[in-house]
Design a protein around this motif. Structure first.
Motif, PDB file in Angstrom:
ATOM      1  N   GLY A 106       0.821  -0.908   0.208  1.00 61.38           N
ATOM      2  CA  GLY A 106      -0.222   0.127   0.411  1.00 61.38           C
ATOM      3  C   GLY A 106       1.040   1.364  -0.147  1.00 61.38           C
ATOM      4  O   GLY A 106       0.032   2.527   0.187  1.00 61.38           O
ATOM      5  N   LEU A 107       2.193   1.119  -0.190  1.00 61.31           N
ATOM      6  CA  LEU A 107       3.187   2.489   0.058  1.00 61.31           C
ATOM      7  C   LEU A 107       2.301   3.355  -0.657  1.00 61.31           C
ATOM      8  O   LEU A 107       1.901   2.754  -2.861  1.00 61.31           O
ATOM      9  CB  LEU A 107       4.217   2.324  -0.652  1.00 61.31           C
ATOM     10  CG  LEU A 107       5.572   3.396  -0.731  1.00 61.31           C
ATOM     11  CD1 LEU A 107       6.910   2.352   0.013  1.00 61.31           C
ATOM     12  CD2 LEU A 107       5.421   3.792  -2.217  1.00 61.31           C
ATOM     13  N   GLU A 108       2.554   4.605  -0.915  1.00 59.46           N
ATOM     14  CA  GLU A 108       1.521   5.898  -1.147  1.00 59.46           C
ATOM     15  C   GLU A 108       2.871   6.937  -2.200  1.00 59.46           C
ATOM     16  O   GLU A 108       3.632   7.269  -0.584  1.00 59.46           O
ATOM     17  CB  GLU A 108       1.207   6.665  -0.845  1.00 59.46           C
ATOM     18  CG  GLU A 108       0.151   6.588  -1.510  1.00 59.46           C
ATOM     19  CD  GLU A 108      -1.175   7.120  -0.615  1.00 59.46           C
ATOM     20  OE1 GLU A 108      -1.730   8.364  -1.252  1.00 59.46           O
ATOM     21  OE2 GLU A 108      -1.470   6.631   0.732  1.00 59.46           O
ATOM     22  N   ALA A 109       3.588   6.877  -2.591  1.00 63.09           N
ATOM     23  CA  ALA A 109       4.637   7.771  -2.759  1.00 63.09           C
ATOM     24  C   ALA A 109       4.377   8.448  -4.425  1.00 63.09           C
ATOM     25  O   ALA A 109       3.434   8.347  -5.528  1.00 63.09           O
ATOM     26  CB  ALA A 109       6.134   6.883  -3.873  1.00 63.09           C
ATOM     27  N   ARG A 110       4.576  10.053  -4.100  1.00 65.13           N
ATOM     28  CA  ARG A 110       4.611  10.921  -5.032  1.00 65.13           C
ATOM     29  C   ARG A 110       5.846  11.671  -5.483  1.00 65.13           C
ATOM     30  O   ARG A 110       6.662  11.976  -4.768  1.00 65.13           O
ATOM     31  CB  ARG A 110       3.472  11.848  -4.498  1.00 65.13           C
ATOM     32  CG  ARG A 110       2.526  12.902  -5.637  1.00 65.13           C
ATOM     33  CD  ARG A 110       1.188  13.589  -4.788  1.00 65.13           C
ATOM     34  NE  ARG A 110      -0.460  12.265  -4.590  1.00 65.13           N
ATOM     35  CZ  ARG A 110      -0.490  11.876  -3.894  1.00 65.13           C
ATOM     36  NH1 ARG A 110      -0.115  11.738  -2.561  1.00 65.13           N
ATOM     37  NH2 ARG A 110      -1.749  10.499  -3.953  1.00 65.13           N
ATOM     38  N   SER A 111       6.168  12.271  -6.736  1.00 60.06           N
ATOM     39  CA  SER A 111       6.397  12.960  -7.095  1.00 60.06           C
ATOM     40  C   SER A 111       6.784  14.121  -6.749  1.00 60.06           C
ATOM     41  O   SER A 111       5.726  15.206  -6.915  1.00 60.06           O
ATOM     42  CB  SER A 111       7.100  12.817  -8.531  1.00 60.06           C
ATOM     43  OG  SER A 111       5.767  13.222  -9.641  1.00 60.06           O
ATOM     44  N   GLN A 112       7.638  15.004  -7.057  1.00 58.79           N
ATOM     45  CA  GLN A 112       8.007  16.752  -6.659  1.00 58.79           C
ATOM     46  C   GLN A 112       8.069  17.876  -6.732  1.00 58.79           C
ATOM     47  O   GLN A 112       8.900  17.184  -7.926  1.00 58.79           O
ATOM     48  CB  GLN A 112       8.192  16.571  -4.686  1.00 58.79           C
ATOM     49  CG  GLN A 112       9.433  16.043  -4.487  1.00 58.79           C
ATOM     50  CD  GLN A 112       9.709  15.720  -3.019  1.00 58.79           C
ATOM     51  OE1 GLN A 112       9.102  15.719  -2.619  1.00 58.79           O
ATOM     52  NE2 GLN A 112      10.590  15.828  -2.943  1.00 58.79           N
ATOM     53  N   ASN A 113       8.384  19.178  -7.317  1.00 62.19           N
ATOM     54  CA  ASN A 113       8.582  20.143  -7.573  1.00 62.19           C
ATOM     55  C   ASN A 113       8.309  20.406  -8.919  1.00 62.19           C
ATOM     56  O   ASN A 113       9.146  19.707  -9.767  1.00 62.19           O
ATOM     57  CB  ASN A 113       9.976  19.713  -7.388  1.00 62.19           C
ATOM     58  CG  ASN A 113      10.744  21.010  -7.432  1.00 62.19           C
ATOM     59  OD1 ASN A 113      10.603  22.290  -7.193  1.00 62.19           O
ATOM     60  ND2 ASN A 113      12.162  21.090  -8.183  1.00 62.19           N
ATOM     61  N   ARG A 114       7.222  19.433  -9.519  1.00 63.28           N
ATOM     62  CA  ARG A 114       6.309  19.854 -10.070  1.00 63.28           C
ATOM     63  C   ARG A 114       5.175  20.020 -10.652  1.00 63.28           C
ATOM     64  O   ARG A 114       3.914  20.009  -9.491  1.00 63.28           O
ATOM     65  CB  ARG A 114       6.834  18.287 -11.522  1.00 63.28           C
ATOM     66  CG  ARG A 114       5.994  17.521 -10.833  1.00 63.28           C
ATOM     67  CD  ARG A 114       5.953  16.969  -9.278  1.00 63.28           C
ATOM     68  NE  ARG A 114       4.781  15.566  -9.472  1.00 63.28           N
ATOM     69  CZ  ARG A 114       3.192  15.691  -9.116  1.00 63.28           C
ATOM     70  NH1 ARG A 114       2.696  16.969  -9.043  1.00 63.28           N
ATOM     71  NH2 ARG A 114       2.998  14.824  -8.413  1.00 63.28           N
ATOM     72  N   TRP A 115       4.587  20.421 -11.690  1.00 61.37           N
ATOM     73  CA  TRP A 115       3.498  21.163 -12.043  1.00 61.37           C
ATOM     74  C   TRP A 115       3.331  21.550 -13.801  1.00 61.37           C
ATOM     75  O   TRP A 115       4.128  22.087 -14.508  1.00 61.37           O
ATOM     76  CB  TRP A 115       3.056  22.505 -10.882  1.00 61.37           C
ATOM     77  CG  TRP A 115       1.928  23.134 -12.065  1.00 61.37           C
ATOM     78  CD1 TRP A 115       0.224  22.185 -10.413  1.00 61.37           C
ATOM     79  CD2 TRP A 115       0.937  23.694 -12.297  1.00 61.37           C
ATOM     80  NE1 TRP A 115      -0.735  22.885 -10.751  1.00 61.37           N
ATOM     81  CE2 TRP A 115      -0.157  23.638 -11.649  1.00 61.37           C
ATOM     82  CE3 TRP A 115       1.541  24.443 -13.380  1.00 61.37           C
ATOM     83  CZ2 TRP A 115      -1.165  24.514 -12.438  1.00 61.37           C
ATOM     84  CZ3 TRP A 115       0.394  24.858 -14.100  1.00 61.37           C
ATOM     85  CH2 TRP A 115      -0.087  25.699 -14.284  1.00 61.37           C
ATOM     86  N   PRO A 116       2.117  20.633 -14.178  1.00 61.83           N
ATOM     87  CA  PRO A 116       1.059  20.118 -13.416  1.00 61.83           C
ATOM     88  C   PRO A 116       1.556  18.613 -13.357  1.00 61.83           C
ATOM     89  O   PRO A 116       0.855  18.331 -12.544  1.00 61.83           O
ATOM     90  CB  PRO A 116      -0.098  20.248 -14.605  1.00 61.83           C
ATOM     91  CG  PRO A 116       0.435  20.768 -15.424  1.00 61.83           C
ATOM     92  CD  PRO A 116       1.677  21.320 -15.173  1.00 61.83           C
ATOM     93  N   SER A 117       2.311  17.813 -13.380  1.00 64.32           N
ATOM     94  CA  SER A 117       2.935  16.422 -13.935  1.00 64.32           C
ATOM     95  C   SER A 117       4.569  16.239 -13.472  1.00 64.32           C
ATOM     96  O   SER A 117       5.011  17.183 -14.440  1.00 64.32           O
ATOM     97  CB  SER A 117       1.952  15.636 -15.163  1.00 64.32           C
ATOM     98  OG  SER A 117       2.443  16.103 -16.361  1.00 64.32           O
ATOM     99  N   LEU A 118       4.672  15.124 -13.607  1.00 60.31           N
ATOM    100  CA  LEU A 118       5.859  14.669 -13.232  1.00 60.31           C
ATOM    101  C   LEU A 118       6.659  14.918 -14.846  1.00 60.31           C
ATOM    102  O   LEU A 118       7.781  15.278 -15.408  1.00 60.31           O
ATOM    103  CB  LEU A 118       6.006  13.645 -13.336  1.00 60.31           C
ATOM    104  CG  LEU A 118       7.934  12.997 -12.894  1.00 60.31           C
ATOM    105  CD1 LEU A 118       8.251  13.724 -11.914  1.00 60.31           C
ATOM    106  CD2 LEU A 118       7.434  11.198 -12.331  1.00 60.31           C
TER     107      LEU A 118
END
Ligand SMILES: Cc1cc2nc3c(=O)[nH]c(=O)nc-3n(C[C@H](O)[C@H](O)[C@H](O)COP(=O)(O)OP(=O)(O)OC[C@H]3O[C@@H](n4cnc5c(N)ncnc54)[C@H](O)[C@@H]3O)c2cc1C
Ligand SMILES: NC(=O)c1ccc[n+]([C@@H]2O[C@H](COP(=O)([O-])OP(=O)(O)OC[C@H]3O[C@@H](n4cnc5c(N)ncnc54)[C@H](O)[C@@H]3O)[C@@H](O)[C@H]2O)c1
Ligand SMILES: Cc1cc2nc3c(=O)[nH]c(=O)nc-3n(C[C@H](O)[C@H](O)[C@H](O)COP(=O)(O)O)c2cc1C
Ligand SMILES: [Zn+2]
Lengths: 989, 201, 416, 92
Positions: free
Chosen positions: A96-108
């Motif tokens: 169930g690990l949840e990870a999200r990329s960061q420092n980007r907008w709107p998407s990776l």
């Protein structure tokens, strides 16, 4: 977007294929296995772009495989458990690990800020120091807000952390840092000697690089050796193996900071267990066996996803059975490249070419892959990941090689970090082409790759030798060496600090987007000290602290400034070795447990009455006792004061410091401590005393009773209790050890209640046993006696008064405290008793002009307080000499007096300053300030105490009490600080 | 005469309620209880008075004065070294208060003996995991090779100034703090014991 | 070359090739009119103002390491003028005024960011103390705002208002307070001084101040003797070590103060916040790191590093007011040496030795003083007269009793 | 830091509090120039970079004032003894 293909190898690795785990990355569901890290699982799922860089927002993949990772940072978990900037390479996979990329907008995949890359010529090192200055007002309104918005990588968690943390202490003879071959063999030697050993390793599995390499020990796969050593160590009672435990800092005298990730490998910690535990390990000796970190190569666009450290490629393939690429180009300046190529091919993965920057191995192949020696990669190509590399050979021929990954090896940096925490500086070794440990922290030695001894046999040998040595040094026996044999390994290496210049940026510090030209610019602009270069370019200042980048940066600085590596030196490594969650360093001490709480004897009773409490230091004290009729502090306070003044009130005063003083020199001692004379106090009497610090300012006050010829009981202010005790002990042990006197704090032995008001004696008569005469004649103001109450319980009775009423303080052994307050209330019922809290206590003392907290704030002298007469003229005491310094006798020092508003109902405020009527505010016009105020129910007026220049002479005059910060400006009349019963008739009644 | 007889209360009344807490599975790692109805006195020897003091103490308690941070225990009394020329005398027996009283009178010339029976809260902590729980705050080395039965320490743990002594090898410890801090002591000990499962007695 | 967006754009097209060193690396001359010992913020600012405001040119700043490597390069960058004592207020306010025009003045972006400094209070008496301080400021025309709990909540909602051991009741806010970029301050002054002819001599350690017949004649350094008519000592944490070589004994002890920075995170903290139940203070840097600190490590030290108890205490205090950041990670912690004076306030004064001037005792508060200190020290050295805004900062105040003790803790430096 | 209290043994420095320079002698208030002498006593410190003798209180321990000889550059401790000559003399 096309569905990524699986890069999981069908065999191998130490993952548990029977234990699949699902997880999400940017919302996309994927699968991995137990034993995976998030990074290996992402690789296995074919994910290449994991994050965006800090400045240029370039797409980034995974560079390494351990805690050195600069690129693959994600937000792990969500909501209140969100952890920004988590290195995917060390995050263990869980269901169930949840990870999200960061420092980007709107998407990776598509990040508008990538446009920064286009302007990169503008964004050279230190560009912001040179601009954003015009127009001035734009900094606040435009530039800075924009810069701040762009700042940071991940987002802080939302809301309160649901997990808890712990701290703990551990002691050992020998701490081993690192569980690779060097650490394991050090632990073996130390453990066999009988010493108490703790071995810490960052990771969940012991073995270090052996987990990642196809190596043989005693002709068996190295894993078997690891298992056997682990088994032996586990069987030793004197050895503690701490996995998932990072030694993050080295502190003085053998203190090591360790963070144990107790439950980070689970979605949530099980009940009753902390998320993390921070250890302070106190070790007599330590062996650092932290291994080494591989160095990248600097070629154009060396940051493209798919470009990886060779050691990481081997880790993913060998340990995790995940292939970062199917067509890999190996680029190396050392023999490591050959291992990478060999391991890839052993795993059935294709190696497109081995580019070896070293000359001399021309026109060879390795299992079919061409070896280009004397060659270098100039740059990479590819959209969202490498698709080809441009290679130049020693003749200047350029060729393009298609590939989907690059494994680069440029030698190793010993993990010397911990050797530097106490100020040690690493030294450059030409032989090892690396910085090796310099001066070491006392008690610490370094083994294996961390010392620059890179081969497995050296690691095993070093570990055993240093483990033994540490044990022997502290008196344990020598262990029989049993050095296992290893297979051969090549260690030849000729570092290539940067490749021949081609197009494209050559990143030194991946996370902070520092390129070699930034370093050149820093040098050109005079930032030549390595520390200036670091600060100007921000090299090595990102979350990875330059673990992969620092040395390359130094090498370039050395090159462009014409200095040797030694002359350039390194920047300072500081703790923590890897970033540490703040919560774990606070442990249990958060929220209400931040500091202990101290409760008074009547606390339970007071809570039953609905008292409102307030913090005074660590104590909780009743502030007021709301009733139906008087629900708010103001009306309750007024009622409590009125009842006390007209009838009788009771207040728990147990918090005042009480110090029992005995010994034949007690009297002489007190005479030196107090401004007044205490040797003349008769037995059975109390005297008010004032203490100064040696610099002549008032330190504390209180009453001291003489209970016997050589026996006194001193009271201090609540806040001063600790300080006074230390002061007495200092005076006794350091200044006047010849005096025979002993002090014990009895603050908590006695539950002490002030019973004040016209009926206080009547009330007490119901409690004090009848054989004690407490009439005014027998027990006058300032009397003290030991009595018995309620049929034989020993109590101490004092006739002292803070309120100005006839009052007694009665002390009973604390076990009776709760019963006592109830008994007092019961006995007082007939007289209309009310309990009073701190508000009323303070109101009454202000009415009486007694000094307290804000008057005894360490800035005032006896003279300022109008208490100069209390400084006995005939004797010395602490502070007396310095209290006569000229400034302290200046006539215009603010002096303690009282104030009343012209209109009694006008509220006064503490902290207001005084101004003459008609004068403009200025420091010169500032006459002083108000310290304490109250509404006086007795006088039906607001009243205040404070300090004002020439106060005594100005009694009767009017001034303004100006409180700018609360928008009030009140005319007040200066008056005597004693507002009520000046002659003290009531308290003597 | 008075109609009110004051009922004494222990320092930790209501804070250590009987039952099993923390981890529920498996064996209990720790037992916690309040030490009640003890008598405690602080002894400070006056200058050059150790010898006569020793005699009186031997006479009344039958104990030697420990040297250094040690505890000597016999017949329900113990002396606990907690500073140079300083001891705590603890009595677990009914009549210990009156014995301490007599002791105080007999040794007035040699020592300041000050009643502390009401000044402290004392918790007893025992069980196989007691040491591990204590290590979550106590910074001294509790390993039996260093700190064993009858060792004492005055130290700092979880923000509290505590006296700690080991009473047997099980191991069991007693920990004392100023009475007003009793609740914080209990809270720290209980939360440190949670992961092992504990029983309050 | 003047720094501006235009020069940046121009250089972007010219591959950055024309940028010149921000300061030269000159060889020491044999003699200077004035030597400033210490290339920290104060030393460099002093040289800058000596050159710019007093037209003096023959000046050297002598620095034992690299400029800006002392406390100016390792502090938590809080700039404010919210002092209580009349001796301090005009000085710090003057300094703040200089900050407000500094970047245009020295043509360097020091990122002065006036986002406010908020001191939390947790009790009525602390509120009144802060009111006293705010009113003292207002007496000198320095704006201060006393916020109640709701006012604080509106500004910094992420603090713990519910479960604190010492509940937050309000705060004293100085809106003009804030932070500045530490390194840029040193570099900006250095560049400004250098361009006006000041020699900045790095890696030059003063081993001895030479005094003959009651006046200074110069300094012995690791690069030889350098003569000077006047010497300004601005060596921060090392003041007593250097002063001792001239036989001067001072009311100062050196202590370590630690500082901390977390990994960069997206904007969270809008201003500087200080905890009134301890010594903790925190702000967020332009880069996104949370920068914080608290008390001194309690013992004298010349090792620019702290110990673990100090680390834990600081972080406990952080958790006491901002438990929400418990999962944010500490990236680095370091220490700097504080010149702690006996009353916690600084000294800018002449000494009994002719030609030797003293600038020291900045404790943990000298970063904000940088321009003001440089200005007033330059004034003193150039004119031999004490600057009116620094007239309370004299050395003899300990003997006379005119101490400036903001905290009222007396002559024990580690309690200030 | 770890400081070895002569009574308690080795302890975390967190248990102790630091006062400052040891061996200062409180001046005679009746001496000539007492004011100057007290000024020096209260304010002037050698503040050496190197070995120093300093006073600590084992505040959260046995409450002894002790003299610690400590190097202010390295924090290395070379000796610890009781400040009070009375405690120094004999076994506890
Ligand atoms: C962790 C920390 C946090 C702080 N936080 C703040 C804050 O938030 N706000 C604030 O206002 N202040 C703060 N301060 C205080 C502030 O940084 C200092 O008071 C101020 O920087 C001192 O002045 P300076 O810049 O001239 O000192 P420094 O930068 O220390 O300069 C002194 C220089 O003298 C040099 N030197 C010493 N001896 C010799 C010698 N013999 N020869 C040649 N050169 C020598 C040193 O190498 C050094 O570069 C903090 C300090 C620290 C350490
Ligand atoms: N041939 C070469 O050029 C070369 C170069 C480098 C390494 N190697 C190989 O690497 C191995 C070196 O053995 P070693 O034991 O010195 O190192 P290692 O890298 O095998 O083990 C180091 C261990 O320390 C741990 N660690 C690092 N810092 C830590 C910290 N602060 N706290 C807790 N744990 C920490 C790591 O997780 C790792 O498990 C040998 O197998 C050697 O063959 C070879
Ligand atoms: C305001 C401020 C912010 C800082 N931010 C960072 C940072 O983001 N990353 C980092 O590695 N160091 C950061 N530092 C710390 C410096 O790297 C360095 O540790 C500090 O200036 C002391 O120097 P020293 O460690 O070289 O002795 C920062 C320092 C200050 C004063
Ligand atoms: Zn001790």
């Amino acid at each position: 977007m096309s569905q990524p293909k699986s890069n999981r190898l069908s065999t191998g690795g130490i993952i548990d294929r029977n234990h699949p785990l699902s997880f999400t990355f940017d919302g996309r569901k994927m699968q991995g296995f137990k034993g995976d890290t998030l990074a290996s699982a992402l690789i296995a799922n074919g994910i290449r772009i994991v994050g965006r860089s800090f400045k240029y927002h370039r797409p980034r993949g995974i560079l390494g495989s351990g805690s050195e990772e600069p690129n693959a940072l994600v937000e792990l978990r969500s909501g209140a458990r969100r952890e920004p900037n988590t290195r995917a390479t060390v995050a263990e996979l869980y269901e169930g690990l949840e990870a999200r990329s960061q420092n980007r907008w709107p998407s990776l995949a598509f990040d508008v800020m990538e446009i920064n890359s286009l302007f990169s010529p503008l964004f050279g090192a230190g560009f912001y120091y040179k601009t954003f200055m015009w127009p001035k007002s734009f900094w606040e309104s435009v530039y800075e807000p924009a810069i701040r918005r762009a700042a940071g990588l991940g987002r802080a968690p939302e809301g309160l952390d649901p997990d808890h943390y712990e701290k703990a202490f551990a002691h050992c003879d020998i701490l081993i840092i690192g569980g690779g071959p060097a650490g394991l063999s050090a632990a073996l030697a130390a453990g066999r000697s009988g010493a108490r050993v703790i071995l810490c390793d960052e990771g969940p599995v012991l073995g270090g690089r052996l987990l990642s390499e196809r190596r043989f020990i005693n002709d068996f796969p190295a894993a078997e050796w690891v298992r056997s050593v682990e088994a032996e160590l586990s069987s030793m009672a004197n050895v503690t193996l701490m996995r998932r435990s990072t030694v993050f800092g080295v502190y003085d005298h053998g203190v090591y900071g360790v963070i144990e990730s107790v439950n980070d490998h689970l979605a949530e910690p099980p009940p009753y267990q902390p998320r993390q535990r921070s250890w302070r390990v106190i070790a007599k000796r330590a062996v650092l066996a932290a291994g080494s970190i591989e160095r990248p190569m600097l070629f154009g666009n060396n940051d493209r996803p798919g470009v990886m450290l060779g050691s990481a490629v081997r880790t993913y393939v060998n340990r995790f059975a995940a292939s970062p690429g199917h067509r890999t180009v190996v680029f190396t300046s050392s023999d490591d490249g050959l291992s990478t190529a060999r391991d890839l091919e052993a795993a059935g993965l294709s190696v497109e070419a081995v580019i070896d920057s070293r000359p001399g191995h021309n026109s060879q192949t390795m299992n079919g892959a061409p070896i280009f020696s004397g060659s270098q990669i100039i740059r990479t190509f590819g959209l969202r990941g490498v698709q080809a590399v441009e290679v130049i050979d020693s003749y200047g021929n350029i060729r393009l090689i298609d590939c989907d990954s690059v494994a680069m090896s440029n030698g190793w940096n010993p993990a010397v970090h911990l050797t530097c925490h106490l100020g040690g500086r690493p030294l450059w070794s030409d032989k090892k082409n690396a910085f090796v440990p310099g001066t070491l922290p006392v008690g610490l030695s370094v083994a294996g790759a961390a010392q620059g001894n890179f081969t497995l046999s050296e690691a095993l040998d070093d570990g055993f030798r240093l483990g033994t040595h540490a044990a022997v040094e502290i008196g344990f026996k020598m262990s029989e060496p049993s050095l296992p044999g290893t297979d051969q390994e090549g260690t030849s290496h000729e570092p290539l600090w940067r490749c021949i210049k081609g197009k494209g940026k050559r990143f030194v510090d991946f996370q902070h987007d520092v390129t070699d030209t930034d370093i050149e610019l820093a040098n050109q602009e005079g930032f030549r000290s390595v520390e200036h270069m670091k600060r100007y370019t921000t090299l090595g200042m990102a979350t990875d602290q330059g673990k992969t980048s620092n040395i390359a940066g130094l090498a370039i600085l050395a090159e462009v400034s014409g200095r040797s590596m030694d002359e350039v030196g390194t920047t300072i490594f500081r703790p923590p070795f890897t970033p540490v969650a703040l919560g774990s360093l606070a442990g249990h001490h958060r929220g209400r447990e931040f500091r202990p709480t101290r409760y008074t004897p009547s606390h339970k009773w007071a809570s039953e009455q609905g008292a409102v409490f307030m913090e005074t230091g660590l104590w909780m004290r009743a502030q007021y006792f709301p009733t139906k009729e008087t629900p708010d502090w103001f009306s309750a306070m007024c009622q409590e004061v009125t009842t006390t003044r007209e009838r009788v009130g009771v207040c728990d005063v147990s918090t005042l410091g009480k110090i029992d003083i005995r010994g034949k020199d007690s009297a002489a001692f007190l005479d030196r401590i107090y401004t007044g004379t205490f040797s003349t106090v008769p037995i059975g009497r109390v005297r008010y005393g004032l203490m100064m610090r040696e610099d002549g300012f008032v330190f504390d006050d209180g009453t001291t009773a003489r209970l016997g010829e050589h026996h006194y009981l001193m009271t201090t202010t609540t806040a001063g209790a600790g300080k006074v005790m230390a002061h007495l002990e200092f005076c006794h042990q350091v200044l006047w050890p010849e005096l025979d006197v002993a002090f014990v704090s009895v603050t908590e032995q006695w539950a002490q209640f002030s019973i004040a008001g016209p009926y206080s004696r009547d009330l007490l008569r119901k409690l004090v046993d009848p054989n004690f005469d407490i009439s005014n004649d027998a027990f006058p103001y300032m009397a003290a006696a030991t009595v018995s109450i309620c049929g034989g319980i020993t109590a101490r009775l004092f006739r002292i008064s803070f309120s100005g009423e006839m009052a007694f303080e009665i002390g009973v052994p604390n076990r009776y405290g709760d019963a006592m307050i109830r008994a007092i209330m019961a006995a007082g019922e007939a007289f209309g008793i009310a309990p009073y809290g701190l508000e009323a206590l303070s109101a009454m003392r202000i009415e009486k002009g007694h000094v307290a907290g804000l008057e005894l704030n360490g800035q005032t002298t006896p003279r300022d307080l109008g208490l100069e007469k209390m400084v006995a003229s005939k004797k010395d005491c602490i502070g007396k000499e310095m209290s006569r310094r000229p400034a302290m006798l200046e006539p215009d020092r603010p002096i303690f007096v009282g104030f009343r508003p012209l209109a009694p109902a006008t509220k006064l405020t503490g902290g207001a300053h005084f101004l003459d009527i008609g004068s403009e505010p200025s420091l010169a016009a500032d006459l002083g300030h108000m310290t304490s105020v109250t509404f006086s129910p007795t006088l039906n007026s607001w009243i205040g105490l404070g300090f004002i220049k020439s106060g005594r002479e100005r009694i009767g005059q009017r001034v303004r009490a100006v409180d700018f910060v609360r928008n009030s400006d009140t005319l007040v009349e200066i008056c005597d600080p004693i507002f009520f019963d000046r002659e003290g008739e009531r308290l003597r009644a | 005469m008075h109609d009110s007889i004051l009922t004494p209360q222990t320092a930790l009344m209501g804070l250590i309620n009987a039952g099993r807490y923390g981890r529920q599975e498996g064996d209990v790692g720790i037992r916690i209880s309040e030490v009640k109805n003890f008598s405690l006195a602080n002894i400070t020897a006056f200058k050059n008075c150790r010898e006569p003091l020793e005699k009186v103490i031997d006479e009344y308690l039958g104990l030697d004065l420990p040297i250094g941070p040690q505890r000597i225990e016999k017949n329900g009394y113990a002396l606990i070294g907690h500073g140079p020329d300083q001891w705590l005398a603890i009595g677990y027996e009914e009549n210990s208060a009156s014995i301490f009283d007599k002791l105080e009178k007999a040794s007035r010339d040699y020592a300041a003996i000050v009643d502390q029976s009401d000044a402290r809260a004392i918790i007893r902590l025992s069980g196989p995991d007691a040491r591990k729980a204590l290590a979550k705050g106590v910074s001294i080395d509790l390993d039996p090779s260093v700190f064993h039965t009858n060792c004492t320490a005055t130290t700092f743990a979880a923000g509290l100034w505590i006296n700690l002594w080991q009473i047997n090898d099980s191991p069991a410890y007693e920990i004392s703090v100023f009475r007003g801090f009793g609740a914080s002591l209990a809270s720290w000990i209980k939360s440190s014991a949670e992961e092992f499962g504990y029983i309050n007695q | 070359m003047k720094y501006s967006i235009f020069s940046l754009i121009h250089q972007a097209f010219r591959q950055q090739q024309d940028w010149k060193p921000a300061w030269r690396e000159p060889e020491p001359k044999r003699e200077y009119d004035i030597i400033i010992i210490g290339g920290g913020g104060h030393g460099l600012a002093t040289a800058y103002y000596l050159a710019k405001e007093h037209g003096l040119r023959n000046i050297a700043v002598v620095e034992k390491g690299y400029i800006g490597g002392g406390s100016v390069g390792r502090n938590t960058t809080i700039v404010r003028s919210n002092y209580q004592e009349p001796g301090n207020i005009p000085f710090y306010e003057w300094s703040l005024k200089l900050w407000e025009g500094l970047e245009q003045d020295f043509n360097y972006n020091a990122m002065m960011s006036q986002r406010g400094v908020l001191n939390l209070y947790h009790s009525d008496s602390q509120r009144d103390e802060y009111a006293r301080r705010g009113n003292a400021m207002m007496m000198h025309g320095v704006k201060a705002d006393l916020l109640d709990r709701d006012g604080v909540r509106a500004l910094v909602p992420f603090l713990d208002f519910e479960n604190g051991r010492f509940p937050i009741q309000g705060g004293l806010l100085q809106k003009r307070g804030g932070t500045a970029r530490h390194d840029a301050v040193a570099w900006g002054f250095a560049r400004g001084a250098d361009s006006r002819g000041v020699d900045i001599l790095q890696n030059t350690e003063v081993k001895q101040i030479r005094v003959e017949n009651g006046r200074t004649i110069g300094v012995e350094t690791n690069r030889g003797f350098i003569a000077a008519k006047k010497i300004g000592l601005a060596a921060a944490g090392n003041t007593t070590r250097v002063a001792e070589t001239a036989g001067l004994r001072l009311p100062i002890e050196s202590y370590v103060l630690q500082a901390f920075v977390t990994e960069a995170i997206k904007p969270l903290i809008p201003c500087v916040v200080t905890f009134g139940g301890g010594h903790f203070y925190i702000s967020q840097s332009d880069k996104g790191g949370l920068v914080f600190g608290a008390s001194l490590d309690g013992y004298t030290s010349y090792a620019a590093r702290g110990n673990l108890p100090g680390v834990e205490d600081t972080i406990e205090e952080a958790m006491a007011i901002m438990p929400g950041i418990s999962r944010v990670r500490l990236l680095r912690h370091w220490g700097g040496i504080m010149d702690m004076s006996m009353d916690g306030s600084p000294i800018i004064d002449k000494t009994h030795i002719d030609g030797l001037y003293l600038n020291c005792g900045w404790c943990y508060g000298g970063f904000k003083a940088t321009p003001g200190s440089g200005w007033c020290f330059a004034h003193l050295i150039a004119t031999n007269e004490t600057h009116p805004n620094a007239k309370a900062l004299r050395l003899d105040r300990f003997a006379t009793g005119h101490v400036i003790d903001e905290s009222g803790t007396g002559a024990q430096p580690n309690l200030h | 830091m770890r400081i070895k209290c002569p009574y308690c043994g080795e302890r975390d420095s967190q248990e102790l509090s630091f006062l400052g320079q040891a061996d200062l002698v409180r001046p005679d208030p009746d001496g000539t120039d007492a004011q100057q002498a007290f000024h020096d006593y209260v304010h002037i410190r050698p503040n050496p970079a190197g070995v120093n003798r300093e006073l600590w209180l084992h505040a959260h321990g046995c409450r002894s004032w002790i003299i610690v000889e400590r190097n202010t550059l390295t924090h290395a401790i070379s000796s610890v003894e009781y400040a009070s000559p009375r405690f120094r003399e004999k076994a506890q």
